[in-house]
Scaffold this active site. Structure first.
Site, short mmCIF file in Angstrom:
data_model
loop_
_atom_site.label_atom_id
_atom_site.label_comp_id
_atom_site.label_asym_id
_atom_site.label_seq_id
_atom_site.Cartn_x
_atom_site.Cartn_y
_atom_site.Cartn_z
N CYS A 2 0.82 -1.18 0.00
CA CYS A 2 0.00 0.00 0.00
C CYS A 2 0.86 1.24 0.00
O CYS A 2 2.06 1.17 0.22
CB CYS A 2 -0.85 0.02 1.26
SG CYS A 2 -1.64 -1.55 1.58
N ARG A 27 1.48 1.57 -6.00
CA ARG A 27 1.61 0.55 -4.97
C ARG A 27 0.32 -0.25 -4.77
O ARG A 27 0.29 -1.17 -3.95
CB ARG A 27 1.98 1.20 -3.63
CG ARG A 27 3.37 1.76 -3.62
CD ARG A 27 3.60 2.63 -2.43
NE ARG A 27 4.99 2.94 -2.32
CZ ARG A 27 5.82 2.40 -1.42
NH1 ARG A 27 5.38 1.55 -0.53
NH2 ARG A 27 7.08 2.72 -1.42
N TRP A 75 -3.50 -2.27 -1.75
CA TRP A 75 -3.46 -3.49 -2.55
C TRP A 75 -3.73 -4.60 -1.57
O TRP A 75 -2.99 -4.80 -0.60
CB TRP A 75 -2.08 -3.64 -3.20
CG TRP A 75 -1.97 -4.83 -4.10
CD1 TRP A 75 -2.36 -4.91 -5.41
CD2 TRP A 75 -1.42 -6.11 -3.78
NE1 TRP A 75 -2.08 -6.16 -5.92
CE2 TRP A 75 -1.51 -6.92 -4.93
CE3 TRP A 75 -0.86 -6.65 -2.63
CZ2 TRP A 75 -1.06 -8.23 -4.96
CZ3 TRP A 75 -0.41 -7.97 -2.66
CH2 TRP A 75 -0.52 -8.74 -3.82
N ASN A 99 0.97 -0.16 6.06
CA ASN A 99 1.54 -0.91 4.95
C ASN A 99 2.39 -2.01 5.54
O ASN A 99 3.14 -1.77 6.48
CB ASN A 99 2.40 0.01 4.07
CG ASN A 99 2.97 -0.73 2.86
OD1 ASN A 99 2.43 -1.77 2.46
ND2 ASN A 99 4.03 -0.20 2.29
N GLY A 100 2.28 -3.21 5.01
CA GLY A 100 3.07 -4.33 5.54
C GLY A 100 2.16 -5.47 5.94
O GLY A 100 0.99 -5.52 5.55
N GLU A 481 10.36 -13.89 -19.93
CA GLU A 481 9.84 -12.52 -19.89
C GLU A 481 8.60 -12.38 -20.79
O GLU A 481 7.63 -11.72 -20.42
CB GLU A 481 10.96 -11.55 -20.33
CG GLU A 481 10.56 -10.10 -20.45
CD GLU A 481 10.02 -9.46 -19.16
OE1 GLU A 481 10.10 -10.07 -18.09
OE2 GLU A 481 9.46 -8.37 -19.27
N LYS A 485 4.87 -11.26 -19.52
CA LYS A 485 4.11 -10.14 -20.10
C LYS A 485 2.72 -10.61 -20.53
O LYS A 485 1.73 -9.94 -20.26
CB LYS A 485 4.81 -9.55 -21.34
CG LYS A 485 6.01 -8.67 -21.15
CD LYS A 485 5.80 -7.38 -20.47
CE LYS A 485 5.95 -7.55 -18.99
NZ LYS A 485 7.27 -7.40 -18.42
N GLU A 488 0.45 -11.35 -17.55
CA GLU A 488 0.17 -10.16 -16.77
C GLU A 488 -0.95 -9.30 -17.38
O GLU A 488 -1.83 -8.85 -16.67
CB GLU A 488 1.47 -9.36 -16.72
CG GLU A 488 1.59 -8.41 -15.61
CD GLU A 488 2.99 -7.79 -15.55
OE1 GLU A 488 3.78 -7.95 -16.50
OE2 GLU A 488 3.29 -7.14 -14.54
N HIS A 504 10.89 -32.95 -21.65
CA HIS A 504 10.93 -33.53 -20.30
C HIS A 504 9.61 -33.32 -19.55
O HIS A 504 9.58 -33.42 -18.33
CB HIS A 504 12.10 -32.94 -19.51
CG HIS A 504 13.42 -33.26 -20.13
ND1 HIS A 504 13.97 -34.53 -20.10
CD2 HIS A 504 14.28 -32.51 -20.85
CE1 HIS A 504 15.11 -34.53 -20.76
NE2 HIS A 504 15.32 -33.31 -21.24
N LYS A 603 2.06 -1.73 -9.44
CA LYS A 603 3.34 -1.46 -10.10
C LYS A 603 4.50 -1.86 -9.22
O LYS A 603 5.50 -2.40 -9.67
CB LYS A 603 3.42 0.03 -10.46
CG LYS A 603 4.70 0.44 -11.17
CD LYS A 603 4.78 -0.17 -12.54
CE LYS A 603 6.12 0.05 -13.21
NZ LYS A 603 6.36 -0.97 -14.25
#
Ligand code: M6R
Length: 608
Positions: A2, A27, A75, A99-100, A481, A485, A488, A504, A603
């Site tokens: 947050c 955030r 968030w 936050n946390g 990557e 993308k 996401e 495999h 973000k």
């Protein structure tokens, strides 16, 4: 995960709270809220689900005002993104933002319920409001109250609180989650990051772990958790506030993809002189340090981790240096061996990623020869904690999906490879890389010409449920990557695989409905990749090949070959990632998803 912003001033603070909060939306954007101490010395709280713009209209409709207040953008971690879980959380006479993660919230809830406190949310944060209320009744001042609260909490936190008993003060504390004080004549602020302070002041003081600060409109005083006063000078930020807009583009992601050519050109212009790479671009005496380095531990998350993986391929290909690339959330909790002569390198776009910050703090207590960060945000938590800093200068990256930050990190890592190559027997290699780097802007420009073709292909992905990306060598991290993308921003399940690993296990997934994208720069691995793709085709998989190799022969079905511009081996990851970014972007357009702010994401990931 947050953003926190708070202010105490001789004038009304609600507008500056909203402005600060808007800058913290990277955030999280699940909900937003504000609490003010009004003229009558009572707390007024306003909260809403969704973005800060919703809060802004709520605040202006309510005409609420006050000279002391706290604000929050959320968030969701504990509890759904609904109104009752939005911050601030209130208790008797108290309002807090957090936050946390409070790890012992269940135990604290039992304690507080016995004291007759009623819980109205599903969050871990609400315990802080009740604890503050509980201890405020037992203390004569806000510092000892916050001290008592902080001592009860386990986990990581940044907290800001206001209380009707001390209506002109804001009290904040942090441990493991960044918080800064912003100072100005007649107003003082607290913020999760420096960026949000920029509209209000350029003077700031970062809080260290286990510190409390009490602020009013004229002063601030920092204490540690034992109550000892701490004096720390303010620093001035050089950062200019620049309004970032989409300009001619439809989305920030699209704009940021197209900015890559210029960012790379600028990096070349600023770091390369007539004789080659300028000295010590990674900080004072960094060339000497790099040339003595025996091992490198790269630590990062997400896209930045994929950049680290590529650096490992580059550096180990041409030097004897042993590199590891590790996900920060793993590094921070495991036992790590640090041989002498090891350099720690943190890579982060934001400089605020919690797992990377924790890893860096852990590394600072080990015998690394130095801590270097490669970061896009000056004066971020990660740069402040590092011995050496390389700023990637990609400019603000607004889209949650990282694009230009990635290629700017790769350029930095390629520069690092060039310095390290001086330890190699192959004395010509630095010049070879240099030549390839210089050719990049023109090649990237050519790559953008593929836009139309990629747009067409993107239509074929609209109804797909899964996609596989395959690559070998330096193209393997690009496959990772590309998959990141696509997941996401289009919500299509995607995996990146080392092409040789397909047989495999994942080959079992292949059927006529599965698109498989092969990333195949023209290098010594072409034949191996072609064989892997032939295995896919034999099982009716839908193969697309991105390559600059002129293909011929029976192994190749040329229908879905996308001809890439030719490029040198070292720069191929920077070239091949661009069509992958464009592909995700255009598939997201087809699927009409929220491209710049995909669901469930933020973000910057500021909790573990
Ligand atoms: O700011 P950082 O580079 O530390 O962020 C790391 C990841 O959270 C980030 O790269 C994330 O994976 C991106 N949204 C991917 O596009």
């Amino acid at each position: 995960m947050c953003g926190i912003f708070g202010a105490v001033s001789s004038t009304h603070v609600q507008d500056s709270l909203i402005k600060g909060l808007s800058k913290l939306e990277y955030r999280g954007y699940d909900s937003a809220g504000i609490s003010l101490i009004t003229k009558t010395k009572k707390i007024k709280r306003l909260r809403c689900v969704g973005k800060v713009k919703n809060l802004k209209s709520l605040v202006s409709k309510s005409k609420s005002s006050g000279v002391c207040g706290i604000a929050h953008t959320r968030w969701a971690t504990h509890g759904k993104p609904i109104l009752k879980n939005s911050h601030p959380h209130n208790s008797d006479e108290v309002s807090i933002v957090h936050n946390g993660i409070i790890e012992n919230s269940d135990d604290l809830k039992i304690f507080l319920k016995k004291k007759k406190f009623k819980f109205t949310s599903d969050t871990d944060s609400e315990v802080i409001a009740h604890l503050f209320s509980y201890y405020s009744k037992k203390s004569s001042d806000s510092i000892s109250t916050m001290k008592a609260v902080a001592q009860k909490l386990q986990g990581s936190f940044a907290i800001a609180a206001i209380c009707e008993r001390w209506p002109d003060k804001l009290i904040a504390a942090c441990n493991g989650s960044p918080l800064l004080v912003g100072a100005k004549k007649g107003s003082n602020f607290i913020s999760s990051d420096i960026h949000a302070l920029s509209e209000s002041t350029n003077k700031y003081v970062p809080l260290a772990d286990n510190e409390i600060v009490e602020i009013d409109s004229d002063n601030y005083q920092i204490y540690n958790f034992t109550g000892k006063k701490i004096s720390r000078k303010t620093s001035s930020t050089k950062k200019q506030t620049k309004i970032v807009s989409k300009g001619e583009y439809n989305h920030f992601m699209q704009k940021e993809i197209y900015e890559q050519q210029e960012i790379i050109s600028n990096a070349i212009k600023h770091q390369i002189g007539k004789k080659g790479l300028l000295p010590n671009i990674f900080g004072p005496n960094s060339d000497k340090l790099l040339l003595k380095t025996k091992h490198i531990h790269f630590v990062a998350c997400g896209t930045s981790y994929n950049a680290a993986l590529i650096a490992k391929y580059w550096i180990e290909e041409i030097t004897d240096i042993v590199c590891t690339a590790e996900i920060a959330s793993e590094y921070r909790y495991r036992t790590v061996n640090v041989p002498s002569g090891t350099l720690f390198v943190a890579i982060s776009q934001s400089g605020e990623t919690a797992d990377t910050i924790y890893s860096l703090k852990k590394a600072k207590n080990r015998n690394y020869c130095s801590i270097l960060s490669i970061c896009n945000v000056p004066e971020s938590s990660i740069t402040r904690l590092s011995d050496l800093v390389y700023l990637t200068h990609a400019g603000p990256e607004i889209s949650v999906a990282s694009t230009k930050a990635f290629t700017s990190q790769l350029i930095a890592l390629l520069f690092m490879t060039m310095v390290l190559s001086r330890t190699s027997k192959n004395k010509a290699i630095e010049q070879t890389i240099l030549k390839q780097v210089k050719s990049l802007p023109a090649i990237i420009k050519k790559t953008f010409l593929l836009e139309k073709e990629i747009k067409k292909i993107a239509k074929n992905f609209k109804n797909k449920k899964h996609t596989l990306f395959l690559g070998r060598g330096v193209s393997y991290p690009i496959a990772l990557e590309a998959a990141l993308k696509l997941k996401e921003i289009t919500y299509i399940h995607a995996e990146g695989y080392a092409a040789g690993e397909l047989k495999h296990g994942p080959l079992a997934l292949v059927d006529k409905n599965l698109p498989v994208i092969g990333l195949m720069p023209d290098n010594n691995l072409v034949n191996q990749v072609l064989s892997n793709l032939a295995e896919v085709r034999a099982r009716q998989g839908l193969v697309y090949i991105f390559t600059n190799k002129k293909l011929s022969g029976s192994k190749v079905d040329k229908t879905n070959v996308i001809n890439m511009p030719s490029c040198g081996h070292f720069v191929s990851p920077l070239v091949y990632v661009i069509p992958m970014q464009l592909l995700s972007y255009f598939v997201a357009i087809e699927k009409k998803t929220n491209i710049d702010q995909p669901r469930n994401l933020a973000k910057s990931v500021t909790v573990e």
